[in-house]
Design an enzyme around this catalytic site. Structure first.
Site, PDB file in Angstrom:
ATOM      1  N   GLU A 120       9.689 -93.332 -49.378  1.00  0.00           N
ATOM      2  CA  GLU A 120       8.535 -94.195 -49.119  1.00  0.00           C
ATOM      3  C   GLU A 120       7.318 -93.754 -49.916  1.00  0.00           C
ATOM      4  O   GLU A 120       6.502 -94.588 -50.316  1.00  0.00           O
ATOM      5  CB  GLU A 120       8.212 -94.190 -47.621  1.00  0.00           C
ATOM      6  CG  GLU A 120       7.196 -95.252 -47.184  1.00  0.00           C
ATOM      7  CD  GLU A 120       5.743 -94.797 -47.301  1.00  0.00           C
ATOM      8  OE1 GLU A 120       4.844 -95.655 -47.167  1.00  0.00           O
ATOM      9  OE2 GLU A 120       5.493 -93.588 -47.533  1.00  0.00           O
ATOM     10  N   ASP A 179      10.168 -88.611 -45.602  1.00  0.00           N
ATOM     11  CA  ASP A 179       9.669 -87.833 -46.736  1.00  0.00           C
ATOM     12  C   ASP A 179       8.180 -87.570 -46.585  1.00  0.00           C
ATOM     13  O   ASP A 179       7.419 -88.390 -46.059  1.00  0.00           O
ATOM     14  CB  ASP A 179       9.964 -88.535 -48.065  1.00  0.00           C
ATOM     15  CG  ASP A 179       9.498 -89.979 -48.105  1.00  0.00           C
ATOM     16  OD1 ASP A 179       9.736 -90.716 -47.135  1.00  0.00           O
ATOM     17  OD2 ASP A 179       8.890 -90.394 -49.125  1.00  0.00           O
TER      18      ASP A 179
END
Length: 433
Positions: free
Chosen positions: A171, A106
């Site tokens: 994350e 991400d």
């Protein structure tokens, strides 16, 4: 006993495959894998792992399966497209120590595109840097993990222990992707995370908390002809100012923390989002802001939350309007503890040897006021987690870029680390061909 091969051969093997690694990294950067849009990039990672002969597990993160686990962070968005990918290498004879190589797919939003010098999802190499959102944070690290193993395979060897390649989501906002890997049963003797925090050993990190505050106002005509009303945006500023004062108090406590006592400003209260008002000639009826704050390693999250909530409540009580209409606070992302790498002397020794062989100088260490997924392995799974990665310029900012020579050397360091930590065994003849 695991076999050994010369360091020089491993370094050359990484160099020989580096053009392919750069092409892979560029392809990966082209995927705009912002929150909720990671699926295509994860499918790309799964295909790459499969092409390298690994068993691949790709699954949607199940919030209900992790909700009650230590380290879970509140979820404010849909996880319908939140997929993790884990590739597994299984040796013929497990004689070494197992390892997790973890990275996140991400990336954060780009901001206004007209502020970038080039398209953030059209990677370009200039003066030894690859530009693009996620090029450094942290798709370069994902490429380093895969191509460190590929270099060893190119020499006819593979780790003599289980290795798990993890490409996770979430994350940047919760860490729930890494937590989902633990829930799914992935364990090893250690974890290695090549976050772009420079090729130094990360000794300690803070733990962020995300929260949202809704502030009411009293909408009236902007002329004040009928009543002054109560401006929700201005009332929100009162709360924000109180929180910024609390930031000063928390930073003063660094003198009691042996890891962060010399850090210039370990605790950031970042006002990340704010919106309010509906009409320019009306006193705003509502304002909402979101903030990210940090906690020290060892600081209890319930204590931190209690201080934050008391700060907001006290500021509201001091205002005649807000005293009767208190702001509403909710937690909407990170609820993370800080982490310190301890009790990992042998793992650190392996990294020091590997780093020195590549860089020709001793490994240094540092602490960071950012966070990584290392906390999940170290705090909740009894796995020491090393954070060590390439050099990134402007992470989360315009014109993010990663230094490619540092990517190459970090890949070499990881390859040497794997060879030492896991040991090596020869590939079967049919695999080599």
């Amino acid at each position: 006993m695991p076999e050994r091969i010369a360091d020089e051969a491993i370094l050359r093997a990484v160099d020989d495959g580096f053009d392919c690694q750069l092409a892979f990294l560029a392809d990966l950067v082209r995927f705009p894998s912002q929150r909720g849009e990671e699926h295509a990039a994860q499918s790309f990672m799964a295909a790459a792992y499969e092409a390298n002969g690994y068993a691949v597990d790709m699954w949607r993160v199940d919030v209900d399966a992790i909700r009650d686990l230590p380290g879970f962070s509140p979820v404010a968005v849909s996880y319908d497209d939140a997929f993790n990918v884990v590739a597994t290498h299984t040796p013929k004879n497990a004689t070494g120590r197992s390892l997790i190589l973890n990275g996140h797919i991400d990336v954060v939003p780009t901001g206004p595109l007209d502020r970038w010098l080039r398209d953030p999802y059209d990677p370009a190499i200039e003066d030894g840097w690859m530009h693009g959102r996620g090029a450094g944070d942290m798709k370069a690290g994902l490429s380093a993990c895969l191509y460190a193993l590929a270099a060893l395979r190119g020499l006819g060897y593979q780790p003599a222990a289980k290795v798990f390649l993890q490409s996770v989501v979430e994350e940047e906002c919760t860490g729930n992707g890494a937590l989902a890997c633990l829930q799914r049963g992935y364990r090893a003797d250690a974890a290695f995370i090549p976050e772009p925090l420079e090729p130094r050993l990360m000794r300690a990190q803070v733990g962020p908390i995300w929260f949202r505050v809704e502030v009411d106002g009293d909408p009236q005509h902007a002329s004040g002809a009928f009543s002054a009303g109560a401006n929700a945006i201005e009332k929100a500023f009162l709360i924000i100012q109180a929180l910024k004062q609390l930031e000063i108090v928390w930073n003063a406590r660094k003198v009691d923390d042996k890891h962060f006592c010399d850090h210039p400003h370990p605790i950031r209260f970042n006002l990340g989002k704010i919106e309010g008002g509906e009409w320019t000639s009306s006193v705003p009826a509502r304002c909402v802001f979101e903030m990210r704050v940090a906690t020290y390693p060892g600081q209890k999250l319930e204590d931190a939350r209690a201080e934050l909530e008391a700060c907001i409540a006290d500021a509201a009580r001091a205002d005649p309007f807000l005293a009767n209409r208190p702001p509403r606070m909710t937690y909407n992302g990170f609820m993370a503890e800080g982490y310190v790498l301890e009790g990992a002397d042998e793992m650190e020794a392996v990294l020091r040897r590997s780093h020195t062989a590549v860089w020709g100088e001793p490994l240094t260490e540092h602490v960071t006021s950012a966070t990584t997924d290392a906390r999940f392995f170290g705090l909740y799974a009894d796995m020491p987690a090393i954070v060590y990665g390439p050099i990134c310029r402007m992470p989360h900012g315009y014109d993010e870029a990663v230094d490619l020579d540092s990517v190459r050397k970090v890949t070499q360091t990881i390859a040497l680390f794997i060879a030492d930590w896991c040991g090596l065994e020869p590939l079967d003849a049919e695999v080599r061909s």
